[in-house]
Design an enzyme around this catalytic site. Structure first.
Site, PDB file in Angstrom:
ATOM      1  N   LYS A   1      -8.028   3.519   2.067  1.00  0.00           N
ATOM      2  CA  LYS A   1      -7.223   4.734   1.921  1.00  0.00           C
ATOM      3  C   LYS A   1      -7.423   5.445   0.594  1.00  0.00           C
ATOM      4  CE  LYS A   1      -4.251   2.807   5.150  1.00  0.00           C
ATOM      5  NZ  LYS A   1      -5.211   1.666   5.093  1.00  0.00           N
TER       6      LYS A   1
ATOM      7  N   SER B   1       0.833  -1.220   0.000  1.00  0.00           N
ATOM      8  CA  SER B   1       0.000   0.000   0.000  1.00  0.00           C
ATOM      9  C   SER B   1       0.858   1.257   0.000  1.00  0.00           C
ATOM     10  CB  SER B   1      -0.918   0.009   1.228  1.00  0.00           C
ATOM     11  OG  SER B   1      -0.170  -0.160   2.411  1.00  0.00           O
TER      12      SER B   1
ATOM     13  N   SER C   1     -12.640  25.291 -27.878  1.00  0.00           N
ATOM     14  CA  SER C   1     -12.795  24.054 -28.633  1.00  0.00           C
ATOM     15  C   SER C   1     -11.700  24.006 -29.690  1.00  0.00           C
ATOM     16  CB  SER C   1     -14.169  24.029 -29.299  1.00  0.00           C
ATOM     17  OG  SER C   1     -14.144  23.208 -30.444  1.00  0.00           O
TER      18      SER C   1
ATOM     19  N   GLU D   1     -18.640  21.835 -15.188  1.00  0.00           N
ATOM     20  CA  GLU D   1     -18.951  20.519 -15.766  1.00  0.00           C
ATOM     21  C   GLU D   1     -18.137  19.420 -15.080  1.00  0.00           C
ATOM     22  OE1 GLU D   1     -19.130  20.401 -20.226  1.00  0.00           O
ATOM     23  OE2 GLU D   1     -18.723  22.518 -19.945  1.00  0.00           O
TER      24      GLU D   1
ATOM     25  N   THR E   1     -39.740  26.303 -11.052  1.00  0.00           N
ATOM     26  CA  THR E   1     -40.018  24.954 -10.554  1.00  0.00           C
ATOM     27  C   THR E   1     -40.242  24.133 -11.824  1.00  0.00           C
ATOM     28  OG1 THR E   1     -42.390  25.335 -10.394  1.00  0.00           O
ATOM     29  CG2 THR E   1     -41.121  25.776  -8.411  1.00  0.00           C
ATOM     30  N   HIS E   2     -39.853  22.872 -11.786  1.00  0.00           N
ATOM     31  CA  HIS E   2     -39.911  22.013 -12.986  1.00  0.00           C
ATOM     32  C   HIS E   2     -39.129  22.622 -14.152  1.00  0.00           C
ATOM     33  CE1 HIS E   2     -43.296  19.972 -10.903  1.00  0.00           C
ATOM     34  NE2 HIS E   2     -43.595  21.212 -10.552  1.00  0.00           N
TER      35      HIS E   2
ATOM     36  N   LYS F   1     -16.155  28.893 -29.455  1.00  0.00           N
ATOM     37  CA  LYS F   1     -16.587  28.269 -28.198  1.00  0.00           C
ATOM     38  C   LYS F   1     -15.879  28.774 -26.955  1.00  0.00           C
ATOM     39  CE  LYS F   1     -18.806  24.572 -27.952  1.00  0.00           C
ATOM     40  NZ  LYS F   1     -20.109  24.396 -27.349  1.00  0.00           N
TER      41      LYS F   1
HETATM   42  N1  ARG Z   1      -1.234  -1.339   5.529  1.00  0.00           N
HETATM   43  C1  ARG Z   1      -2.165  -1.902   6.457  1.00  0.00           C
HETATM   44  C2  ARG Z   1      -3.505  -1.191   6.317  1.00  0.00           C
HETATM   45  O1  ARG Z   1      -3.584  -0.219   5.698  1.00  0.00           O
HETATM   46  C3  ARG Z   1      -1.677  -1.743   7.864  1.00  0.00           C
HETATM   47  C4  ARG Z   1      -2.188  -2.761   8.812  1.00  0.00           C
HETATM   48  C5  ARG Z   1      -1.673  -4.103   8.446  1.00  0.00           C
HETATM   49  N2  ARG Z   1      -1.938  -5.076   9.460  1.00  0.00           N
HETATM   50  C6  ARG Z   1      -1.728  -6.358   9.229  1.00  0.00           C
HETATM   51  N3  ARG Z   1      -1.982  -7.143  10.201  1.00  0.00           N
HETATM   52  N4  ARG Z   1      -1.375  -6.810   8.064  1.00  0.00           N
HETATM   53  O2  ARG Z   1      -4.504  -1.614   6.819  1.00  0.00           O
END
Ligand code: ARG
Length: 470
Positions: free
Chosen positions: A332, A30, A284, A297, A162-163, A290
């Site tokens: 995350k 991660s 454009s 948007e 309205t509408h 344009k």
């Molecule tokens: N990178 C992990 C997370 O975002 C951290 C926790 C990992 N814990 C584990 N027991 N593998 O959740």
């Protein structure tokens, strides 16, 4: 005492008989997104280490080394020199490995009495708390910019719809105040959500707590948490706060999206109520004439991704047994993208609103079309003794006649009006035109929440008072 049992690759690999597959490494890592948590990870680690030292779980030498090592790492991160390693899986293990490389055994003692499970939950809450505060102040600037525009246009009349059909005249200031209400609620929702974000999970360790004599109150105080998560299983697995935050963010985006839809419509040449400053528009590549309202948007489009993040988070949680599961690592990206999307959108909208060019003549011309004061004529008749339903019917008839003739109620003379409304002719006096004009119509709606310019000014003052009290 230093143990060097074998050359470990991962922090946990001593238990395994073969190295991790490269594909699995990439799949489970991660680091490319959770490095965003690096500075709060260090802040939380330092609070944890200080507590371990006060509790005599680690020595004075250890805490000194940890402080020094972390200071260097903070510098490396801030300067963009820190080398993030995919094989070290996540932000926590990357920082711990660097700390140990810098200070040796003291670095290995940092993780005493905690787990990455309570560590990551603490990091996200700390990080999100800061982002909520940031979004809160962005919302305030945006509301302030909207209030300034509303104040300039407390008397500017446009057709209320309205509408999507002409209904009754309102002031542009009043129209903008509707959005100020939405963004005020959004601010309140963020502040309320913050209360449930600001709980400390640390101390829950992996899931069951720890056998070390930790002091969770001390850590909470150091990190500015209002409360301590009361149950260790819930502490490591709960992401309600993330769902709640994303739901609040989705509502902010929904409100921005509604405003965007109006800005785009108002800029259309057939309507022409506003123009957006050139710096918020694009051209454009084929049509030389344009000028496209790309920013509103895109904001309307980006609402889709934030709504999607909300569903992603709810879905990540729905099948999880207690306590921590790796599924949680998936929280995350949606959270980070939600924060970035909402923050950038609010920033750009605050600037864009300040640069809106309002065209009061076009608004007024539109309000004069479509019989926007027909209700006022009906109300006039009611005030002269006619039951509302009868007045409604009489005016509806007059409108139909005008539609056929291609004329407008307010343009008729009193004689013409009387002849179009024979059943109620005796009730019509010269003063009827005070009601049929746009100004007469809006100034008659003179009560709290109404569109009369005086009420709009009062509402702006009240909104400013709320803004400065938050
Ligand atoms: N990178 C992990 C997370 O975002 C951290 C926790 C990992 N814990 C584990 N027991 N593998 O959740």
């Amino acid at each position: 005492m230093t143990f060097q049992l074998h050359k470990k690759k991962e922090a946990w690999s001593a238990r395994f008989s073969e190295p991790m597959s490269e594909l699995v490494k990439r799949y489970t890592s991660s680091i490319f997104f959770d490095k965003r948590l690096a500075l709060v990870d260090i802040e939380a680690s330092l609070a944890h280490a200080e507590m371990l030292n006060v509790q005599r779980i680690i020595s004075d030498d250890d805490i000194k080394a940890i402080r020094k090592g972390m200071e260097q790492i903070q510098g490396e991160i801030r300067r963009g020199e820190f080398k993030w390693r995919l094989d070290l899986e996540d932000v926590h293990l990357n920082i711990e490995a660097r700390l140990t490389a810098l200070i040796g055994d003291a670095g290995k003692r940092l993780h005493t009495g905690r787990s990455r499970n309570d560590q990551v939950a603490t990091d996200i809450r700390l990080w999100l708390r800061g982002e909520i505060d940031q979004i809160g102040s962005l919302l305030k600037s945006f509301r302030s910019a909207l209030l300034d525009l509303a104040e300039q246009h407390a008397d500017t009349i446009l057709p209320g719809l309205t509408h999507l059909q002409v209904a009754q005249p309102v002031t542009f200031g009043h129209h903008l105040l509707a959005y100020i209400e939405m963004f005020t609620r959004d601010t309140q929702r963020m502040l309320d959500c913050r209360k449930r974000v600001n709980w400390l999970p640390l101390g829950a360790a992996a899931l069951a707590g720890t056998s070390y004599p930790i002091d969770r109150e001390q850590v909470a105080q150091t990190l500015g948490f209002d409360n301590i998560c009361a149950n260790s299983l819930d502490a490591v697995s709960d992401r309600d706060f993330a769902v709640e935050f994303t739901a609040s963010a989705a509502l902010i985006m929904t409100h921005v999206s509604r405003l965007s839809e109006e800005l785009v419509l108002w800029m259309n040449q057939q309507i022409g109520f506003i123009d957006l400053a050139d710096r918020f528009c694009t051209g454009s590549s084929i049509m030389p004439q344009k000028k496209n309202p790309d920013v509103p948007e895109l904001a309307r489009g980006k609402t889709g991704r934030v709504n999607g993040h909300l569903i992603a988070l709810l879905t990540i949680m729905k099948g999880q047994p207690l306590a921590y599961n790796k599924d949680n690592q998936e929280d995350k990206e949606p959270l980070i993208d939600t924060v970035d999307t909402v923050s950038d959108t609010l920033r750009i909208f605050t600037e864009m609103v300040t640069g809106i060019i309002v065209k009061p003549h076009a608004m007024r011309a539109a309000a004069l079309q479509g019989f926007s004061t027909a209700t006022d004529l009906a109300d006039y008749l009611v005030k002269h003794g006619l039951p509302f339903r009868d007045a409604h019917e009489a005016v509806a008839h007059a409108v139909r006649v005008c539609v056929d003739k291609g004329c407008n109620l307010a343009n008729l003379t009193l004689t013409q009006l009387r002849s179009e409304l024979p059943e109620v002719a005796s009730l019509l006096g010269d003063d009827v035109f005070d009601y049929l004009t746009l100004e007469g119509s809006i100034s008659s709606r003179n009560h709290v929440g109404g569109t009369a310019p005086q009420q709009v000014r009062n509402a702006i003052a009240a909104a400013r008072a709320i803004l400065s009290s938050q």
